[in-house]
Design a protein around this motif. Sequence first.
Motif, PDB file in Angstrom:
ATOM      1  N   GLU A   1      -5.573   5.049  -1.041  1.00  0.00           N
ATOM      2  CA  GLU A   1      -6.283   3.911  -1.626  1.00  0.00           C
ATOM      3  C   GLU A   1      -5.346   2.743  -1.897  1.00  0.00           C
ATOM      4  O   GLU A   1      -5.619   1.891  -2.741  1.00  0.00           O
ATOM      5  CB  GLU A   1      -6.973   4.349  -2.922  1.00  0.00           C
ATOM      6  CG  GLU A   1      -8.014   5.433  -2.705  1.00  0.00           C
ATOM      7  CD  GLU A   1      -8.616   5.926  -4.016  1.00  0.00           C
ATOM      8  OE1 GLU A   1      -8.270   5.361  -5.075  1.00  0.00           O
ATOM      9  OE2 GLU A   1      -9.414   6.874  -3.979  1.00  0.00           O
ATOM     10  N   GLY A   2      -4.234   2.696  -1.180  1.00  0.00           N
ATOM     11  CA  GLY A   2      -3.278   1.621  -1.357  1.00  0.00           C
ATOM     12  C   GLY A   2      -2.034   2.094  -2.081  1.00  0.00           C
ATOM     13  O   GLY A   2      -1.890   3.258  -2.448  1.00  0.00           O
ATOM     14  N   VAL A   3      -1.106   1.162  -2.298  1.00  0.00           N
ATOM     15  CA  VAL A   3       0.141   1.469  -2.996  1.00  0.00           C
ATOM     16  C   VAL A   3      -0.116   1.451  -4.496  1.00  0.00           C
ATOM     17  O   VAL A   3      -0.563   0.447  -5.051  1.00  0.00           O
ATOM     18  CB  VAL A   3       1.244   0.462  -2.620  1.00  0.00           C
ATOM     19  CG1 VAL A   3       2.526   0.759  -3.405  1.00  0.00           C
ATOM     20  CG2 VAL A   3       1.525   0.500  -1.123  1.00  0.00           C
ATOM     21  N   LYS A   4       0.147   2.581  -5.145  1.00  0.00           N
ATOM     22  CA  LYS A   4      -0.066   2.714  -6.579  1.00  0.00           C
ATOM     23  C   LYS A   4       1.284   2.756  -7.302  1.00  0.00           C
ATOM     24  O   LYS A   4       2.262   3.294  -6.785  1.00  0.00           O
ATOM     25  CB  LYS A   4      -0.830   4.001  -6.893  1.00  0.00           C
ATOM     26  CG  LYS A   4      -2.179   4.133  -6.200  1.00  0.00           C
ATOM     27  CD  LYS A   4      -3.243   3.290  -6.865  1.00  0.00           C
ATOM     28  CE  LYS A   4      -4.615   3.538  -6.252  1.00  0.00           C
ATOM     29  NZ  LYS A   4      -5.673   2.754  -6.915  1.00  0.00           N
ATOM     30  N   VAL A   5       1.308   2.202  -8.518  1.00  0.00           N
ATOM     31  CA  VAL A   5       2.505   2.219  -9.346  1.00  0.00           C
ATOM     32  C   VAL A   5       2.178   2.875 -10.680  1.00  0.00           C
ATOM     33  O   VAL A   5       1.277   2.419 -11.398  1.00  0.00           O
ATOM     34  CB  VAL A   5       3.058   0.802  -9.585  1.00  0.00           C
ATOM     35  CG1 VAL A   5       4.271   0.848 -10.514  1.00  0.00           C
ATOM     36  CG2 VAL A   5       3.448   0.148  -8.265  1.00  0.00           C
ATOM     37  N   ALA A   6       2.881   3.957 -10.989  1.00  0.00           N
ATOM     38  CA  ALA A   6       2.715   4.641 -12.271  1.00  0.00           C
ATOM     39  C   ALA A   6       3.859   4.246 -13.187  1.00  0.00           C
ATOM     40  O   ALA A   6       5.031   4.451 -12.847  1.00  0.00           O
ATOM     41  CB  ALA A   6       2.698   6.152 -12.067  1.00  0.00           C
TER      42      ALA A   6
END
Length: 495
Positions: A299-304
């Motif tokens: 679902e795209g690039v995620k940042v935690a």
Amino acid sequence: MARDTLDCAANISDEMLSGWRDFPPTPAEMTRIHEHVATCPACQRRLKDFEVVASALLHQREIEPGDRILAGARQRLTGVRRRNVAPRHIWSGLGALAAIAAVVLLFVYVFGGIAGHPAVTPTATTGKTPTASQTPAPAPTLPPAPALAPIVDAQTAWGAQARTTVSTRLDATHIFEVGGITPDGRELLGYRITLPASGQVAPGAPAEAGFVTMSTRRFTSIGLTDWALYSYGCCIADGHYLLMVQDVTPEATCSVCDLAYWSYDINTGQKYLIAKGTDFQTVEGAFLGHGLLVMWTGEGVKVADLATHAISTVPGIPASARLAAFSWPYLLYTVEMGDNVPSQTRVRNLTTGRDSALPQVDGDTVSDGTVLLLGDTLFTVEAQPTLPSTPTGSTGPSTLYELDSFMNPGATLKAIATYKDSVGLSGANARLIVFGGLTDVAWDRAEHRFVRLGGSYILSGNYLIANTSGTAGNGTVPATVSIYQTAALPVHVGG
């Protein structure tokens, strides 16, 4: 491709040889395969054949549905690794990381703390992402490859006094499988394994994740376990957080689905589950840096944000983009531009939102192990045609390139060195660039030569760990490891 008619005296199968090539084995197996291949014409021929296939695949355009095919290939390849190749830490020896290997995880070690990093928010972008209707510049022409660079062993390059040797036996009943080191060099990261009366560890035995404080030899558990012969690796660290990737179902066919990403706060002793392989459709891989876990998902690039536990999407990057590298604050990715059009390599500055194309880097050759970032410097490796000086039995050669100040439109790709074999990039710091795959070497940036490390290795910040002599317990844990403080390495000890 002509079928090899030579027979291997050791009866090493195509599957086993391919597994050894694509996924770094344990130190004992690495020594065995190097020694065997050097004297076996059949295995030398088959490795050459693998390279032909790998080179073709690197330049092959994907067919629809693109990323889903890649995900399936990764799952199957990782399943083969688990069945046919002895276990290893997935970022050791990073992930490596042969250039063509469809390795599950992508990690780049960090070079600073997390204090003061800006939050990644939906408004943190000013750049525009290209669309398929835009026509990018043609694939770049690489600078000429230099001649093969010299190779020396670590003791010749740096001297025996440059390393600290540490035993992996904690006490009479426990051994420690080293998988990393904190950037300050104070803790070794990995697994504590309890030895049964037989002294041999069973494949399903629990391995307790945690760290050993160097000064006291005291083990601290982080409250997670894995299987002794199927551990993905604990841990990597950024000075504040440890990241463990846990395989909840070893030997499963969908290895991406069965991974769990855990964060552990060294200061508070708290851990939390960041994501599972089935979240966001899929989690293909991730990078740790500056208190952030940057994930490549369906679902795209995620940042935690590991401090707040908040997860956000990096805006402006299409879900189909491929995350390739991360070094705070820069994120490197590639974008498909349409049929018969080269992919575009792009970089995003997470602090300013600036998003720029990197026409110097061919997006169709960017894959796991072919590129990494160190601040605003990019390193990449490219396979080269066999040179007259290439040794018999070599799988290479490969050339290392460097792009300094890559956000500068005038940045130029420079050829740094050529190695005799195929290599994949694993990690870098101010002194060393280390390579993965079957190649246990590093490029010494101060001495301008390759250094053979011996066995598998891990680079974190200014510390390099190399597995050294013997084995302990189940035969996959080295009896000792060597630790180098790379910022203090001498120069030209060996002349």
